[in-house]
Write a protein that holds these residues in place. Structure first.
Motif, PDB file in Angstrom:
ATOM      1  N   VAL A   1      11.592  31.897 -46.997  1.00 58.45           N
ATOM      2  CA  VAL A   1      11.617  31.736 -48.460  1.00 58.45           C
ATOM      3  C   VAL A   1      10.676  32.753 -49.113  1.00 58.45           C
ATOM      4  O   VAL A   1      11.029  33.381 -50.122  1.00 58.45           O
ATOM      5  CB  VAL A   1      11.237  30.292 -48.872  1.00 58.45           C
ATOM      6  CG1 VAL A   1      10.969  30.189 -50.363  1.00 58.45           C
ATOM      7  CG2 VAL A   1      12.335  29.324 -48.458  1.00 58.45           C
ATOM      8  N   LEU A   2       9.504  32.942 -48.536  1.00 57.28           N
ATOM      9  CA  LEU A   2       8.555  33.927 -49.070  1.00 57.28           C
ATOM     10  C   LEU A   2       9.141  35.337 -49.006  1.00 57.28           C
ATOM     11  O   LEU A   2       8.957  36.136 -49.925  1.00 57.28           O
ATOM     12  CB  LEU A   2       7.228  33.863 -48.325  1.00 57.28           C
ATOM     13  CG  LEU A   2       6.418  32.586 -48.517  1.00 57.28           C
ATOM     14  CD1 LEU A   2       5.202  32.583 -47.580  1.00 57.28           C
ATOM     15  CD2 LEU A   2       5.995  32.422 -49.959  1.00 57.28           C
ATOM     16  N   GLY A   3       9.869  35.641 -47.936  1.00 58.06           N
ATOM     17  CA  GLY A   3      10.507  36.949 -47.816  1.00 58.06           C
ATOM     18  C   GLY A   3      11.575  37.162 -48.875  1.00 58.06           C
ATOM     19  O   GLY A   3      11.652  38.236 -49.484  1.00 58.06           O
ATOM     20  N   VAL A   4      12.381  36.150 -49.116  1.00 56.41           N
ATOM     21  CA  VAL A   4      13.410  36.248 -50.161  1.00 56.41           C
ATOM     22  C   VAL A   4      12.740  36.399 -51.528  1.00 56.41           C
ATOM     23  O   VAL A   4      13.158  37.236 -52.348  1.00 56.41           O
ATOM     24  CB  VAL A   4      14.350  35.015 -50.131  1.00 56.41           C
ATOM     25  CG1 VAL A   4      15.254  34.985 -51.352  1.00 56.41           C
ATOM     26  CG2 VAL A   4      15.177  35.020 -48.855  1.00 56.41           C
ATOM     27  N   ALA A   5      11.690  35.622 -51.755  1.00 52.75           N
ATOM     28  CA  ALA A   5      10.966  35.725 -53.031  1.00 52.75           C
ATOM     29  C   ALA A   5      10.371  37.117 -53.217  1.00 52.75           C
ATOM     30  O   ALA A   5      10.381  37.663 -54.330  1.00 52.75           O
ATOM     31  CB  ALA A   5       9.871  34.660 -53.096  1.00 52.75           C
ATOM     32  N   THR A   6       9.883  37.705 -52.141  1.00 50.79           N
ATOM     33  CA  THR A   6       9.338  39.056 -52.193  1.00 50.79           C
ATOM     34  C   THR A   6      10.427  40.065 -52.566  1.00 50.79           C
ATOM     35  O   THR A   6      10.207  40.956 -53.387  1.00 50.79           O
ATOM     36  CB  THR A   6       8.680  39.424 -50.845  1.00 50.79           C
ATOM     37  OG1 THR A   6       7.653  38.474 -50.563  1.00 50.79           O
ATOM     38  CG2 THR A   6       8.082  40.820 -50.872  1.00 50.79           C
ATOM     39  N   SER A   7      11.600  39.907 -51.964  1.00 52.29           N
ATOM     40  CA  SER A   7      12.715  40.797 -52.287  1.00 52.29           C
ATOM     41  C   SER A   7      13.112  40.667 -53.752  1.00 52.29           C
ATOM     42  O   SER A   7      13.378  41.666 -54.425  1.00 52.29           O
ATOM     43  CB  SER A   7      13.922  40.495 -51.388  1.00 52.29           C
ATOM     44  OG  SER A   7      13.658  40.853 -50.055  1.00 52.29           O
ATOM     45  N   ILE A   8      13.145  39.448 -54.252  1.00 54.85           N
ATOM     46  CA  ILE A   8      13.500  39.230 -55.659  1.00 54.85           C
ATOM     47  C   ILE A   8      12.421  39.788 -56.575  1.00 54.85           C
ATOM     48  O   ILE A   8      12.721  40.391 -57.610  1.00 54.85           O
ATOM     49  CB  ILE A   8      13.755  37.728 -55.921  1.00 54.85           C
ATOM     50  CG1 ILE A   8      15.019  37.282 -55.177  1.00 54.85           C
ATOM     51  CG2 ILE A   8      13.862  37.438 -57.421  1.00 54.85           C
ATOM     52  CD1 ILE A   8      15.234  35.791 -55.140  1.00 54.85           C
ATOM     53  N   ALA A   9      11.170  39.634 -56.171  1.00 48.61           N
ATOM     54  CA  ALA A   9      10.047  40.143 -56.988  1.00 48.61           C
ATOM     55  C   ALA A   9      10.126  41.652 -57.170  1.00 48.61           C
ATOM     56  O   ALA A   9       9.650  42.182 -58.176  1.00 48.61           O
ATOM     57  CB  ALA A   9       8.713  39.751 -56.342  1.00 48.61           C
ATOM     58  N   LEU A  10      10.737  42.339 -56.228  1.00 49.82           N
ATOM     59  CA  LEU A  10      10.876  43.798 -56.352  1.00 49.82           C
ATOM     60  C   LEU A  10      11.635  44.195 -57.623  1.00 49.82           C
ATOM     61  O   LEU A  10      11.366  45.249 -58.201  1.00 49.82           O
ATOM     62  CB  LEU A  10      11.567  44.373 -55.115  1.00 49.82           C
ATOM     63  CG  LEU A  10      10.679  44.525 -53.898  1.00 49.82           C
ATOM     64  CD1 LEU A  10      11.513  44.628 -52.626  1.00 49.82           C
ATOM     65  CD2 LEU A  10       9.773  45.724 -54.056  1.00 49.82           C
ATOM     66  N   PHE A  11      12.560  43.370 -58.042  1.00 50.25           N
ATOM     67  CA  PHE A  11      13.340  43.679 -59.236  1.00 50.25           C
ATOM     68  C   PHE A  11      12.495  43.611 -60.505  1.00 50.25           C
ATOM     69  O   PHE A  11      12.899  44.090 -61.552  1.00 50.25           O
ATOM     70  CB  PHE A  11      14.541  42.727 -59.364  1.00 50.25           C
ATOM     71  CG  PHE A  11      15.606  42.966 -58.336  1.00 50.25           C
ATOM     72  CD1 PHE A  11      16.617  43.888 -58.566  1.00 50.25           C
ATOM     73  CD2 PHE A  11      15.597  42.282 -57.125  1.00 50.25           C
ATOM     74  CE1 PHE A  11      17.606  44.125 -57.624  1.00 50.25           C
ATOM     75  CE2 PHE A  11      16.587  42.502 -56.169  1.00 50.25           C
ATOM     76  CZ  PHE A  11      17.580  43.429 -56.415  1.00 50.25           C
ATOM     77  N   PHE A  12      11.314  43.011 -60.386  1.00 46.16           N
ATOM     78  CA  PHE A  12      10.446  42.816 -61.544  1.00 46.16           C
ATOM     79  C   PHE A  12       9.062  43.438 -61.335  1.00 46.16           C
ATOM     80  O   PHE A  12       8.155  43.140 -62.096  1.00 46.16           O
ATOM     81  CB  PHE A  12      10.285  41.313 -61.844  1.00 46.16           C
ATOM     82  CG  PHE A  12      11.594  40.612 -61.973  1.00 46.16           C
ATOM     83  CD1 PHE A  12      12.319  40.682 -63.158  1.00 46.16           C
ATOM     84  CD2 PHE A  12      12.136  39.907 -60.909  1.00 46.16           C
ATOM     85  CE1 PHE A  12      13.542  40.045 -63.278  1.00 46.16           C
ATOM     86  CE2 PHE A  12      13.364  39.266 -61.021  1.00 46.16           C
ATOM     87  CZ  PHE A  12      14.065  39.329 -62.208  1.00 46.16           C
TER      88      PHE A  12
END
Length: 129
Positions: A117-128
């Motif tokens: 979940v933290l990895g997915v959140a990190t990937s999503i955070a890249l967009f912002f």
């Protein structure tokens, strides 16, 4: 090339490392003795158990995680977001993936899911970033 670009290369190689781990029990043995079967590798891998089976599952999950991570890095760079933040998030993603693989091999499912979940959140955070 940026740190984030190097992280993309490392992230792309992690599933290959997992595949090597999954196949490692069969190296050096003949096929008829249960050794790795390069003529039918997917079927051979599907019969593995224990940490080798989990390494194979980690390989598949690693490939599944790549598109969102790659898209995040490339989108952040295209939008000219802060490169330092992009690099930090990309390094964080790679570290989380390495931890994820270790937890997968150790069969620590709940902790592994949290790191996923933290990895997915990190990937999503890249967009912002």
């Amino acid at each position: 090339m940026t740190v984030a670009n190097y992280c993309m290369i490392v992230a792309a190689l992690l599933p290959v490392v997992c595949a090597a781990l999954a196949k490692s029990r069969g190296y050096g043995k003949r096929r008829r003795e249960g050794g790795f079967d390069n003529h039918d590798p997917r079927s051979w891998l599907s019969r593995q158990t224990g940490w080798q089976a989990r390494a194979n599952a980690a390989q598949a999950n690693g490939f599944e995680a790549l598109p969102l991570f790659f898209a995040g890095v490339l989108a952040a760079q295209q939008m000219h977001l802060d490169q330092g933040r992009i690099d930090l998030l990309a390094v964080s993603f790679v570290v989380l993936r390495v931890v994820f693989i270790g937890l997968y091999l150790a069969d620590l499912a709940s902790l592994r899911s949290l790191v996923w979940v933290l990895g997915v959140a990190t990937s999503i955070a890249l967009f912002f970033a």
